[in-house]
Design a protein around this motif. Structure first.
Motif, PDB file in Angstrom:
ATOM      1  N   GLY A 475      19.905  38.474   6.058  1.00 20.09           N
ATOM      2  CA  GLY A 475      18.450  38.338   6.207  1.00 20.09           C
ATOM      3  C   GLY A 475      18.106  37.202   7.154  1.00 20.09           C
ATOM      4  O   GLY A 475      17.236  37.342   8.022  1.00 20.09           O
ATOM      5  N   GLY A 476      18.802  36.092   7.003  1.00 24.34           N
ATOM      6  CA  GLY A 476      18.543  34.937   7.872  1.00 24.34           C
ATOM      7  C   GLY A 476      18.852  35.254   9.329  1.00 24.34           C
ATOM      8  O   GLY A 476      18.113  34.839  10.235  1.00 24.34           O
ATOM      9  N   LEU A 477      19.923  36.001   9.558  1.00 24.56           N
ATOM     10  CA  LEU A 477      20.282  36.352  10.947  1.00 24.56           C
ATOM     11  C   LEU A 477      19.239  37.290  11.559  1.00 24.56           C
ATOM     12  O   LEU A 477      18.894  37.163  12.742  1.00 24.56           O
ATOM     13  CB  LEU A 477      21.672  37.000  10.990  1.00 24.56           C
ATOM     14  CG  LEU A 477      22.847  36.050  10.689  1.00 24.56           C
ATOM     15  CD1 LEU A 477      24.159  36.824  10.616  1.00 24.56           C
ATOM     16  CD2 LEU A 477      22.943  34.950  11.745  1.00 24.56           C
ATOM     17  N   ILE A 478      18.732  38.219  10.730  1.00 19.56           N
ATOM     18  CA  ILE A 478      17.673  39.122  11.241  1.00 19.56           C
ATOM     19  C   ILE A 478      16.427  38.302  11.561  1.00 19.56           C
ATOM     20  O   ILE A 478      15.782  38.496  12.606  1.00 19.56           O
ATOM     21  CB  ILE A 478      17.369  40.227  10.207  1.00 19.56           C
ATOM     22  CG1 ILE A 478      18.595  41.133  10.038  1.00 19.56           C
ATOM     23  CG2 ILE A 478      16.161  41.057  10.647  1.00 19.56           C
ATOM     24  CD1 ILE A 478      18.472  42.124   8.884  1.00 19.56           C
ATOM     25  N   ALA A 479      16.093  37.370  10.666  1.00 23.05           N
ATOM     26  CA  ALA A 479      14.922  36.515  10.925  1.00 23.05           C
ATOM     27  C   ALA A 479      15.139  35.681  12.184  1.00 23.05           C
ATOM     28  O   ALA A 479      14.210  35.496  12.989  1.00 23.05           O
ATOM     29  CB  ALA A 479      14.657  35.607   9.727  1.00 23.05           C
ATOM     30  N   ALA A 480      16.383  35.193  12.366  1.00 21.45           N
ATOM     31  CA  ALA A 480      16.681  34.402  13.567  1.00 21.45           C
ATOM     32  C   ALA A 480      16.509  35.263  14.812  1.00 21.45           C
ATOM     33  O   ALA A 480      15.999  34.803  15.853  1.00 21.45           O
ATOM     34  CB  ALA A 480      18.105  33.850  13.500  1.00 21.45           C
ATOM     35  N   LEU A 481      16.893  36.532  14.704  1.00 20.95           N
ATOM     36  CA  LEU A 481      16.698  37.452  15.832  1.00 20.95           C
ATOM     37  C   LEU A 481      15.199  37.597  16.126  1.00 20.95           C
ATOM     38  O   LEU A 481      14.778  37.549  17.290  1.00 20.95           O
ATOM     39  CB  LEU A 481      17.324  38.814  15.491  1.00 20.95           C
ATOM     40  CG  LEU A 481      17.113  39.925  16.515  1.00 20.95           C
ATOM     41  CD1 LEU A 481      17.849  39.610  17.815  1.00 20.95           C
ATOM     42  CD2 LEU A 481      17.586  41.277  15.957  1.00 20.95           C
TER      43      LEU A 481
END
Lengths: 511, 60
Positions: A475-481
Motif C-alpha cells: 500500500g505504501g509503495l502504491i501511495a508513493a507511486l
C-alpha cells in the motif's frame, strides 16, 4: 515592487500580482519539501518492511526525522502559507499588505527549513519529529525551527492584515466568504500553535547551547501544543479547501452558513486541547486533566469535523439535485465529475479522513483504549489517514486548480493527473488500514527492528503480522507511486508546462 | 468545452442555480445514508476496541 492587479476571467476575482507571486513561491517550496519527505518516506517504508529492512538503525532514525519534519512541518506549512495568500487577498480581491514583509517571511522560513534539513541530513539531529528532551540535537536544529516559526507567524499576521485592508477598502460585501473564514480559523490556530512552538523551542535551543535546563515533562506537555496543533492548522485549511473544491467542481451549495462557521469556531475553542491525547499514558499528567481534555473538549472538536463531514457532501448533493441530477438516492454522486482530479481528491480526502483517520483518532483519544494503542503502529496508521489521506490529498486536488488559475499553465500529463488521486488514495487506504491492523497486533511505531534481533529476549508476534506488514508495504509503495505522479505532474506543469490563457475559456456557468 | 490539461470545473463550470433555489432545499437522503454508514462503522470500531481491551486486561 509590482502592485498590478489582473482580473481572473474565470473566477472574476481581482488577483494582486504579489499574491500571485507569493502563492507560487510558497507552493513550489512546499513541493520541494514534499519530494524530500517523500524520498525519506520511501526509505523508511522499505526498512519497516522486515523482509527488505533497507537502512541501518542510524539512517532509519535519521530518515524518520527527515520524513516527519519535511512532511508535517515544511510541506504542509509552506502550502498553508499559499492557502492563506489565496483565501485572503485573492478570494477577497484585495492587495497583499506589505508584500516585502511577505517575501522576507518566505526567506526566513526557507532559511529555517534549510537549516533544519542540514542538521538532520548531517546526523546532527537524529531526534525524530517530537525531539523529546533529553534527546539533544545540534543547536542549529532548534534555531532553524524557531526561524521557520517566526516566518510562518509573520505570514499569519499578514493574512490578518489583509482582512483589515480588504474591509477598509471595501473589496467585498457582507461577511467574509466561508473559504476565507476557514482559513481564518487555521490562522488563529496557527497563532496558538506557533506560540507553543516559541514557548518550548526557545528554551530547548538555550538548553542545547548549555545555558538552561529543560524539564522533560514540561517539554512533552508544551511540545504537543505545537506538534499536534500544527496538524489542526492543516485541518482548518483542509476543510476550507473542501468547501472551495466542492464549489469549483460541482457547484456545491453551503447548506447553512451559520452552522458551518460555528463548526469552525468549535475548532478554535477546543481542538488544541485534543493534543492532550498524546499524554494519555504519561504519568506526569493527572486523570482529571486527561479526561477533561480528551473525553470532553476533544469531542466538541470532533463534533465540528462531523458537521463539516455532513454539510459538505450534503451541499454537493443539494447542488446536484437543484441542477436536475435527481435520479435515485446516489445519482448525484454517480453523475459527479469523477474524471476531475479536484473532485475525486475531494471525495477521497473526506472518506479517508473521516472513515479511517477520524474513527481511529476518536477511539484512541479514549483514555482506556489508548492503553492498548499507544506507541503502536496504530497511531501512525491514524495520522497518515488524517494528514496524508486527508490533508495532503485535499492539497493535491487544490493544486490541479491552482496550476491553471494562478500559474496560468495547463496541467501536464492530464490523463496521469486524472488517475493520480485514485492511485494515491487507494495506496493510502491500504497502507493506513494495514498499519492500524499491525498495531493491533502490538507492533511498535518508530522502531527500526521489530524482531528485536541480537537482544537477550525473544519476542513473538502473531504470524499474521508478517502478512499485514507486507500489505502495508505494498500500500505504501502504491501511495508513493501516486505521490511521484503528483510531483511529476505539478513540477512539469509549473516549469515546463504550456502557457494557458484564461481568456480563451468561455465560461457560461458560475464559480 | 473540454480542454486538455484544464479541470472541467474551469472550462465547464457548474451551471448557475435555477431561480428560487434559495428556498427550501431538496432532501439529502443519499448523504444521510452515508452518515449512518459512517456511524455504524464508528460504533463497530469503538466496540471492538473495548472488547480488545477486555481481552488484554481480564477482570476477575
Amino acid at each position: 515592487m509590482s502592485t498590478a492587479f489582473r482580473t481572473c476571467p474565470v473566477t472574476r476575482l481581482k488577483v494582486h500580482s504579489q499574491a500571485d507571486a507569493l502563492i507560487k513561491a510558497n507552493a513550489v517550496a512546499a513541493t520541494i519539501f514534499l519530494i524530500v519527505g517523500g524520498i525519506a518516506a520511501f526509505l523508511v517504508l522499505l526498512t519497516r518492511w522486515q523482509v527488505v529492512h533497507l537502512l541501518d538503525a542510524a539512517w532509519f532514525y535519521r530518515m524518520l526525522t527527515i520524513h516527519g519534519m519535511s512532511m508535517l512541518i515544511f510541506f504542509i506549512l509552506f502550502f498553508e502559507m499559499a492557502v492563506l495568500y489565496f483565501a485572503g487577498p485573492v478570494v477577497l480581491s484585495s492587495r497583499v499588505p506589505a508584500p516585502r514583509i511577505g517575501w522576507l517571511s518566505f526567506v526566513v522560513m526557507a532559511i529555517g527549513a534549510l537549516t533544519v534539513e542540514w542538521a538532520m541530513w548531517t546526523g546532527r539531529a537524529d531526534v525524530m519529529f517530537s525531539s523529546y528532551v533529553p534527546l539533544k540535537a545540534h543547536w542549529s536544529y532548534y534555531l532553524g525551527v524557531i526561524l521557520f516559526a517566526v516566518g510562518a507567524l509573520t505570514v499569519v499576521g499578514l493574512f490578518f492584515a489583509s482582512l483589515v485592508v480588504a474591509k477598509r477598502e471595501r473589496t467585498y460585501e457582507g461577511s467574509i466568504p466561508l473559504v476565507t473564514f476557514g482559513a481564518l480559523t487555521a490562522a488563529i490556530i496557527a497563532v496558538v500553535t506557533l506560540g507553543h512552538g516559541a514557548a518550548i523551542y526557545i528554551p530547548t535551543f538555550l538548553w542545547s547551547i548549555g545555558v538552561m535546563h529543560v524539564d522533560p515533562a514540561v517539554y512533552r506537555l508544551v511540545f504537543w501544543g505545537l506538534g499536534h496543533s500544527a496538524q489542526q492548522i492543516n485541518l482548518g485549511a483542509m476543510v476550507a479547501l473542501w468547501y472551495m473544491l466542492g464549489a469549483l467542481t460541482v457547484g456545491a451549495v453551503v447548506l447553512n452558513e451559520k452552522i458551518s462557521r460555528s463548526a469552525f469556531v468549535l475548532y478554535i475553542l477546543f481542538i488544541n486541547m485534543a493534543a492532550a491525547h498524546h499524554l494519555l499514558v504519561d504519568p506526569v499528567a493527572g486523570p482529571a486533566w486527561k479526561v477533561w481534555n480528551t473525553s470532553y473538549a476533544m469531542y466538541l472538536a470532533v463534533l465540528a469535523s462531523m458537521v463539516h463531514g455532513f454539510t459538505i457532501p450534503a451541499g454537493i448533493e443539494v447542488g446536484q439535485r437543484l441542477r436536475g441530477v435527481t435520479q435515485g438516492m446516489f445519482g448525484w454522486l454517480r453523475k459527479a465529475p469523477w474524471g476531475d482530479p479536484g473532485f475525486s481528491s475531494l471525495i477521497f480526502s473526506i472518506v479517508i479522513f473521516g472513515f479511517v483517520g477520524g474513527i481511529t483518532g476518536v477511539t484512541f483519544g479514549t483514555e482506556q483504549i489508548n492503553l492498548i494503542a499507544h506507541n503502536t503502529l496504530r497511531i501512525p496508521g491514524h495520522f497518515h489517514a488524517t494528514v496524508v489521506g486527508g490533508t495532503a490529498l485535499a492539497f493535491m486536488g487544490a493544486t490541479y486548480y491552482l496550476i491553471p488559475l494562478i500559474f496560468r499553465k495547463q496541467v501536464a500529463f492530464w490523463p496521469l493527473a486524472k488517475i493520480q488521486p485514485y492511485v494515491f488514495a487507494f495506496g493510502m487506504l491500504v497502507f493506513t488500514m494495514a498499519m492500524t491492523f499491525a498495531g493491533t497486533f502490538g507492533v511498535p511505531r518508530r522502531h527500526w527492528d521489530i524482531t528485536f534481533s541480537n537482544t537477550s529476549f525473544d519476542l513473538q508476534y502473531s504470524p499474521a503480522v508478517d502478512l499485514v506488514i507486507g500489505i502495508m508495504a505494498v500500500g505504501g509503495l502504491i501511495a508513493a507511486l501516486g505521490g511521484a505522479m503528483y510531483v511529476l505532474v505539478t513540477v512539469w506543469s509549473v516549469f515546463f508546462g504550456r502557457r494557458f490563457d484564461l481568456e480563451t475559456v468561455k465560461t457560461g456557468g458560475q464559480i | 468545452m473540454a480542454m486538455y490539461g484544464v479541470p472541467p470545473g474551469i472550462t465547464n463550470p457548474p451551471s448557475p442555480l435555477p431561480a428560487g433555489a434559495d428556498g427550501e432545499h431538496p432532501k439529502t437522503t443519499g448523504t444521510l445514508v452515508l452518515v449512518f454508514v459512517f456511524l455504524a462503522a464508528f460504533a463497530t470500531y469503538y466496540f471492538v476496541n473495548w472488547k480488545l481491551l477486555s481481552l488484554v486486561w481480564r477482570i476477575g
